[in-house]
Design an enzyme around this catalytic site. Structure first.
Site, PDB file in Angstrom:
ATOM      1  N   CYS A 254      -2.594   7.578   8.166  1.00  0.00           N
ATOM      2  CA  CYS A 254      -3.182   6.242   8.059  1.00  0.00           C
ATOM      3  C   CYS A 254      -2.183   5.203   8.559  1.00  0.00           C
ATOM      4  O   CYS A 254      -0.985   5.449   8.607  1.00  0.00           O
ATOM      5  CB  CYS A 254      -3.522   5.914   6.609  1.00  0.00           C
ATOM      6  SG  CYS A 254      -4.751   6.994   5.869  1.00  0.00           S
TER       7      CYS A 254
ATOM      8  N   HIS B  15      -5.494  -1.011   5.338  1.00  0.00           N
ATOM      9  CA  HIS B  15      -5.066   0.396   5.297  1.00  0.00           C
ATOM     10  C   HIS B  15      -6.172   1.237   5.938  1.00  0.00           C
ATOM     11  O   HIS B  15      -7.152   1.573   5.282  1.00  0.00           O
ATOM     12  CB  HIS B  15      -4.828   0.790   3.828  1.00  0.00           C
ATOM     13  CG  HIS B  15      -4.358   2.207   3.615  1.00  0.00           C
ATOM     14  ND1 HIS B  15      -3.527   2.550   2.570  1.00  0.00           N
ATOM     15  CD2 HIS B  15      -4.595   3.358   4.269  1.00  0.00           C
ATOM     16  CE1 HIS B  15      -3.286   3.859   2.616  1.00  0.00           C
ATOM     17  NE2 HIS B  15      -3.929   4.375   3.632  1.00  0.00           N
TER      18      HIS B  15
ATOM     19  N   THR C 167       0.860  -1.178   0.000  1.00  0.00           N
ATOM     20  CA  THR C 167       0.000   0.000   0.000  1.00  0.00           C
ATOM     21  C   THR C 167       0.896   1.228   0.000  1.00  0.00           C
ATOM     22  O   THR C 167       1.966   1.225   0.602  1.00  0.00           O
ATOM     23  CB  THR C 167      -1.018  -0.019   1.157  1.00  0.00           C
ATOM     24  OG1 THR C 167      -2.052   0.935   0.885  1.00  0.00           O
ATOM     25  CG2 THR C 167      -0.389   0.307   2.502  1.00  0.00           C
TER      26      THR C 167
END
Lengths: 163, 209
Positions: free
Chosen positions: A33, A50, A27
């Site tokens: 995040c 995520h 990712t």
């Protein structure tokens, strides 16, 4: 019969996916995040989540995207892994404080809160956290290799780390 | 507000005008600052998923220079001014008259970053004050923060408020470019992301229900 090709499976923002060896899963552009990897070394299976927000009670929407929140996301990822939680191990990265503002609203401390929320969930499900690269003020791109169980973390300003 | 049900094409046109006025004034300010002609593209107003939003900025991993500020006051939201590294380098060299400035290896020169920060202050301030004049709303921007990083990491920060309500964002995207450079990539991009609760205030201020 062709060779088994290794694929890189990409996970978007507020998303989760599960892969099997020899594929890797990645990712990109984690800021506040957090990217959480759960993996099983026996079946060489790994999942990546995520998340954007610590808790689904923050949701003011009718429909909940489970992968957006730490609490619902970890639960959903465990279910998708489909193996006993006793076999799962975890690694994670992200939760940066990308910008410093003098008037700190609570929402602006979202990175550290996301990290804390993930840790709470891992404790709840008794999954050991074997590596973390969290906090700071750099964006991160992460990729987990199912074959080696290593998490590669790339940043713009601080080079590459391997957990 | 659920975007897909309550926002009409007419609303999107109104938001386009917001981008037009804000970025138009910012383009003029940039032009004055650099002594060059700066033009702007017709604003794009889109309802996008978070991943699409990153694609609009060149993909999550795209490394950019960004100026980010939060808007508070009668409406709230996030605003980004995003520059590709070569463009930011060239602007900084023009402003500081230091041809050696480069984003190749950190740490970057303090004077260069400070010039970039100042440019961000001027442009975002111009955009927001014209928006405030146009809508008659009181807006209080935070001091803009500068960052050189992956665009996904930067923009997701501005999506935090929004993400509690929706999996989509309404983005007002306005690109600036230098004279004769339209085909050669964008000089800079403004993203204005109003928080969900702000849309009805914004529309009301413009006489749209």
């Amino acid at each position: 019969m062709g060779e088994i090709k290794q694929q890189v499976i990409k996970v978007g923002i507020a998303d989760l996916k599960v892969v099997n060896a020899p594929d890797t899963i990645r990712t990109a552009g984690l800021g506040s995040c957090v990217g959480l990897v759960l993996y099983d070394q026996v079946s060489k299976r790994a999942g990546l989540l995520h998340i954007m927000l610590p808790n689904s009670i923050l949701s003011r929407s009718d429909t909940v995207n489970v992968a957006k929140f730490a609490d619902t996301g970890v639960k959903a990822l465990i279910e998708q892994m489909g193996v006993s939680t006793t076999r799962l191990k975890a690694k994670m990265a992200g939760g940066a404080q990308m910008f410093q503002f003098s008037s700190q609203k609570d929402m602006m401390r979202i990175g550290p809160r996301n990290v804390g929320a993930i840790k709470d969930q891992l404790k709840l499900h008794r999954i050991p956290l074997l590596g973390e690269d969290v906090g700071g003020n750099s964006g991160r791109t992460i990729e987990f290799d199912t074959a080696t169980s290593l998490l590669h973390i790339r940043t713009v300003n601080a080079g590459e780390t391997i957990l | 507000m659920s975007f897909d049900q309550e926002i009409t094409l007419y609303h999107l046109d109104v938001l386009k005008e917001v981008g037009n006025i804000g970025a138009g004034h910012a383009a003029t300010a940039l032009s004055t600052l650099l002594g060059k002609t700066i033009d702007m593209k017709v604003p794009l107003v889109k309802i996008v998923s978070f991943d699409d939003m990153m694609e609009m900025a060149g993909g999550s991993e795209n490394i950019v220079v960004s100026i980010f500020l939060r808007i508070e006051g009668e409406i709230s939201g996030s605003m980004f001014f995003i520059l590709p590294l070569p463009q930011a380098e060239s602007f900084i060299r023009t402003m500081t008259q230091d041809e050696s400035f480069s984003f190749d290896t950190p740490p970057y020169s303090e004077i260069g970053l400070s010039a970039m920060q100042e440019m961000g202050n001027i442009l975002s301030g111009t955009y927001l004050s014209s928006l405030s004049d146009f809508t008659q709303l009181n807006l209080y921007p935070t001091v803009p923060a500068l960052s050189v990083d992956m665009v996904g990491a930067i923009i997701s920060y501005g999506l935090v408020e929004l993400s509690q309500v929706s999996d989509q964002a309404i983005v007002i995207d306005t690109a600036l470019f230098g004279e004769g450079h339209e085909g050669e990539g964008v000089t800079g991009q403004f993203f204005l992301l109003p928080d969900p609760d702000s849309f009805h205030v914004l529309f009301k201020s413009l006489g749209v229900e």
